[in-house]
Design an enzyme around this catalytic site. Structure first.
Site, PDB file in Angstrom:
ATOM      1  N   LYS A  30       0.854  -1.184   0.000  1.00 36.67           N
ATOM      2  CA  LYS A  30       0.000   0.000   0.000  1.00 36.67           C
ATOM      3  C   LYS A  30       0.889   1.233   0.000  1.00 36.67           C
ATOM      4  CE  LYS A  30      -4.289   1.722   2.029  1.00 36.67           C
ATOM      5  NZ  LYS A  30      -5.528   1.307   2.733  1.00 36.67           N
ATOM      6  N   GLU A  70     -20.645  -3.345   8.573  1.00 33.67           N
ATOM      7  CA  GLU A  70     -21.636  -2.517   9.260  1.00 33.67           C
ATOM      8  C   GLU A  70     -22.769  -3.350   9.850  1.00 33.67           C
ATOM      9  OE1 GLU A  70     -20.491  -1.883   6.224  1.00 33.67           O
ATOM     10  OE2 GLU A  70     -19.548   0.097   6.297  1.00 33.67           O
ATOM     11  N   ARG A  87     -26.337   0.205   5.119  1.00 32.85           N
ATOM     12  CA  ARG A  87     -25.957  -1.201   4.975  1.00 32.85           C
ATOM     13  C   ARG A  87     -26.493  -2.047   6.117  1.00 32.85           C
ATOM     14  NH1 ARG A  87     -21.637  -1.537   1.263  1.00 32.85           N
ATOM     15  NH2 ARG A  87     -20.592  -3.275   2.261  1.00 32.85           N
TER      16      ARG A  87
END
Lengths: 586, 586
Positions: free
Chosen positions: A244, A330, A358
């Protein structure tokens, strides 16, 4: 420069390996130039430069279909599919969105901004291909962070079941937005550490073929791998270890800070922030919770993969086991909150409005149906929240406030917000959601003594005549402005802060309908299914007029707030004009 | 009889192993007696008699906390926790619900009716216990069918992360409601066939300890296993192979048929159906789809774990690859539907209203935001749908109809329904949801020629004066009844079939506001956030009156439909009275 000459994937295919490597370098340079000036998803894009070049070199988009999870890592994909100028020329920076967008290119299949959807989309594409008896590759690219979402698991399960060509690329940079959480990540670590040979293998346990590539930023290795699996008949998972932030030392070293944001200095790795106000609703939340959690060890903060909403990495250390990041999940955050409340502790779950949706079923079935207490902090719920079409905070009033047994609050000042927080966390009778204000902090300077256990009692801030203006939450200030303007026209309006979204103060409305000619409602969200329509419905059979103001029902994209408000009649001038017109005619 | 004497788990603990086995036999007999007469979840309960006795013998509820997934398998749990009479005495059969219910017993922690939530609830309970520095066992019981839901995976992931006592019992009877689907089930099969020794192990790959028990209906083996893991510090998965329908040969042999239903004959294993009408909206759907799919190989039906909504097992064979059951994974069903639509085929996803809400984000973000076509058949969306508080079909208008780019239709007759289906499946411009009528089929006998691509054009069925009645979908019949009653009182009302839920015919409303004094809206769902409030909001600033009728916002449980409608003013008499009163005063 080669990048400028690449109008589409076919141009890439003509290049030598050396030239491809040059494209990688040019793309990364362009990326750093743009994101350092313009901001964006930094780390995710820097990490997949080689992978993206290799994918477009090997596969044949759009015949072969790419689905990128969240699609925030597609800047290089855009460069290679006819949109390089939007990364090379400052004047064109704003011509592409930060996500895939079918309106921009046939190489972008979906508008995507939420996590964990790519595998299910790919499964649908593959099934459609099979039904049509066509052949092509369906390739889904999903980050390790997105694998924490249950939908990704459902997708893997069904890709295995379908059993036909679907190439799942797990782009593993060992980092979600913040650090990863969940048992799966122990397995990904084992797999990385054993070059994919660990005894336990999550993907194989779901019946999927599996290949590991450690050299995830090595163009040649990537091309080889993709060429080997291209056109194969069965689904396969390619677990690829990338770095990353690759190529920008500050981003490689600080992966959470450089997940997204900007602009920043390429020299120092510091964000070039305009001087930030000392006190924000975000800082008020953090400060309040730190103190509250310190005083009461049963207060526990819950979050799904965006811990920075509440706490910095250092603060997370400080609060220790009183903070839970469940990963980008979530649904689990909501249902775990139900378990926590039932278990007798005091959960506070913070979530951005666009991601709250969600968990609709979990809020309804697990929390509200069970009449459990608990506090949901709904952040960025406003036309002034995020303005990408996949990240809008203007739908929560319709989808949240009509769930039974849920009290949805709309504070208008710092003092109200803190009083609501205090009440909500300590009480055990109600499921409470608080629409955290968006915008500059407003303060009365006086502690709010309201007893919020008196549900749905509105606050009459100014008593007037003829017209009563109900300014909900973020739009209370607009109600005051309208009243000020009317005052200049010799009309003292009644000004009301409803404070509650999920129900009406029917006693007050019954009084107003006798004493006033017009009620005006202002809400910071779509009009349909919202607060104003509840008011209008309640008073529909009465003589009093009701004017409702809010946004139209649409996925607005990268809008100018002022323009959007004006289109929807949400300007001081228009509201005052309409009020005067109705009062004149009435 | 021992069962009668068991007032709670403590009484069970006094018994010898032989007596416990006697309790098992008595419980199974009671179960068969009740379900054969009263109906219920047959197979799931018959399969866990031994397990439930063993659990209550070994663990100490309510200090030790049980969470049963879906909680439809808790009949024996209820027998052992003070509620045996509700299974032994016909006069008391209706005194317990079919799910756990905290209002009935302290041994029931949650009201649960949806799948895959138990692990997240258990994770919350375990975390709460840890924060309070208490010790106890948290035990989640989840069926293999429920493991297809992504929330279950999120729960496992986080149970592994928390790392403290949580006993996950996977009750594997190799069957969901219908057969299982997904890669996971290959692994469960491998594990069953190797006595838990297979190389690949889904649970271990998530970092969880694992034990397998083949003899899942052997009381002694179950007690031994539970005693071994009781009070252990780390989480563990106990994979237990049980026989669905155990002890009733017809149920063991036909697991889908005997998942739920009744009453049935204990002798013949046949359901004692009252004579079923030949034509229902369900049979119309099936017949239509069978023909359509036969004509067009790109029509594909999607379902999440309840295939009997559309097709019998034989019909599923018949349609072959044009039908996809994704397991109980409503999110995947929605997002896969998006992939199918993008892939150029014609998906039709059928789902019960109470489970549709599990896909709010996927409908919004994956389907609607992407402006993909596709048809969602919303079944049991009515006050006349299921009436358990966890299974209500009265919330879909508020949560579904305010999603942008989604056209929600409300047919009122067989011909309308078929015309809407035909239009929706073949068009490629809109995401369409159809609220499949609930109740007896009504027919005009004439093919519906309406062009539904003319969005939001309402149907004026009778032109009248003074009052216009908008009867939405299932409540259109009530609108006609009101009009008939008014006609007897010398008033010809205008009667309107809106046909569309998700938007208004503003042209018609603009006309009505000039020509009529009152508009009445009738909708089969909660009033708040619904259709009537949209109408009232649109006309709020006008002189015309608007009366809105619908249900109050609450989780109604096991209600009588007529009584609930009457409480909400939804009677012919009340509506006519209110209309007359308003017209008199106006």
């Amino acid at each position: 420069m080669l990048l400028e000459q690449i109008k589409g994937p076919q141009d890439l295919k003509q290049l030598t390996k050396e030239e491809l490597q040059q494209v990688v370098e040019e793309a990364r340079t362009a990326l750093l130039e743009k994101i350092s000036q313009y901001g964006g998803h930094n780390g995710p894009n820097l990490g997949v430069v080689e992978m993206t070049v290799a994918l477009h070199y090997v596969f044949d988009s759009p015949k072969d279909q790419f689905v990128f999870d969240v699609s925030h890592q597609t800047y290089v994909h855009k460069m290679l599919t006819g949109r390089a100028q939007a990364f090379l020329d400052q004047a064109h920076y704003n011509e592409v969105s930060g996500y895939t967008n079918p309106l921009e290119s046939e190489h972008d299949l979906f508008t995507i901004g939420h996590t964990s959807t790519s595998l299910s989309l790919a499964n649908g594409l593959a099934k459609a291909r099979d039904l049509k008896k066509e052949t092509s590759n369906v390739i889904a690219v999903i980050g390790d962070g997105s694998l924490s979402g249950g939908l990704a698991y459902e997708g893997l399960n069904n890709i295995s079941e379908l059993g036909t060509n679907t190439i799942v690329i797990v782009n593993d940079n060992d980092q979600s937005i913040a650090e990863n959480h969940g048992g799966l990540y122990k397995n990904l670590k084992e797999l990385r550490e054993t070059n994919g040979q660990a005894e336990n293998n999550f993907f194989q346990s779901l019946g999927l073929d599996y290949r590991y590539l450690e050299a995830g930023n090595d163009l040649t290795a990537l091309i080889e791998l993709f060429e080997e699996v291209k056109d194969q008949k069965e689904p396969i998972v390619l677990h690829i270890h990338t770095t990353k932030g690759k190529g920008f030392s500050y981003a490689e070293a600080n992966r959470e800070k450089f997940h997204a944001g900007g602009p920043f200095s390429l020299e120092t790795g510091e964000y070039l922030r305009s001087s930030k106000p000392i006190e924000t609703y975000s800082s008020l939340t953090t400060d309040f919770l730190l103190q509250k959690m310190n005083e009461d060890p049963t207060v526990v903060a819950v979050n799904a993969g965006t811990p920075m909403i509440l706490f910095s990495p250092e603060q997370r250390q400080q609060v220790g086991s009183q903070f839970v990041d469940v990963g980008i999940a979530e649904e689990h955050a909501a249902t775990m909150t139900a378990g926590l409340a039932k278990g007798g502790v005091k959960p506070v779950w913070a979530v951005h409005s666009p991601f709250l949706q969600r968990s609709y079923d979990q809020i309804s079935h697990d929390l509200a149906l069970n009449r459990l207490s608990g506090t949901i902090l709904v952040t960025l719920a406003s036309v002034n929240g995020m303005n990408d079409e996949s990240h809008l905070g203007i739908f929560d009033i319709p989808f949240l406030s009509h769930i039974p047994n849920l009290v949805y609050l709309a504070p208008t000042t710092k003092e109200e917000y803190l009083a609501m927080l205090e009440w909500s966390i300590d009480q055990t009778d109600q499921l409470v959601a608080i629409r955290v204000p968006v915008g500059p902090v407003t303060s009365t300077g006086e502690v709010d003594q309201t007893d919020y256990s008196q549900l749905y009692k509105n606050k009459v801030m100014q008593k007037g005549e003829k017209v009563a203006i109900l300014g909900l939450g973020n739009f209370y200030g607009l109600a005051e402005e309208v009243a000020t303007e009317l005052k200049e026209r010799q009309l003292t309006a009644t000004v009301i802060n409803p404070a509650f979204i999920s129900g009406l103060d029917t006693e007050l409305l019954d009084e107003l309908k006798e004493t006033h000619q017009l009620i005006v409602t202002l809400e910071d969200g779509i009009l349909e299914g919202g607060y104003g329509q509840m008011v209008a419905g309640y008073l529909g059979n009465e003589a009093i007029h009701v004017q409702t103001y809010g946004l139209d029902k649409a996925f607005h994209d990268r809008y100018e707030v002022a323009a959007l408000l004006a289109e929807n009649g949400l300007t001081l001038e228009n509201i005052v004009k309409n009020i005067e017109q109705t009062l004149t005619e009435a």
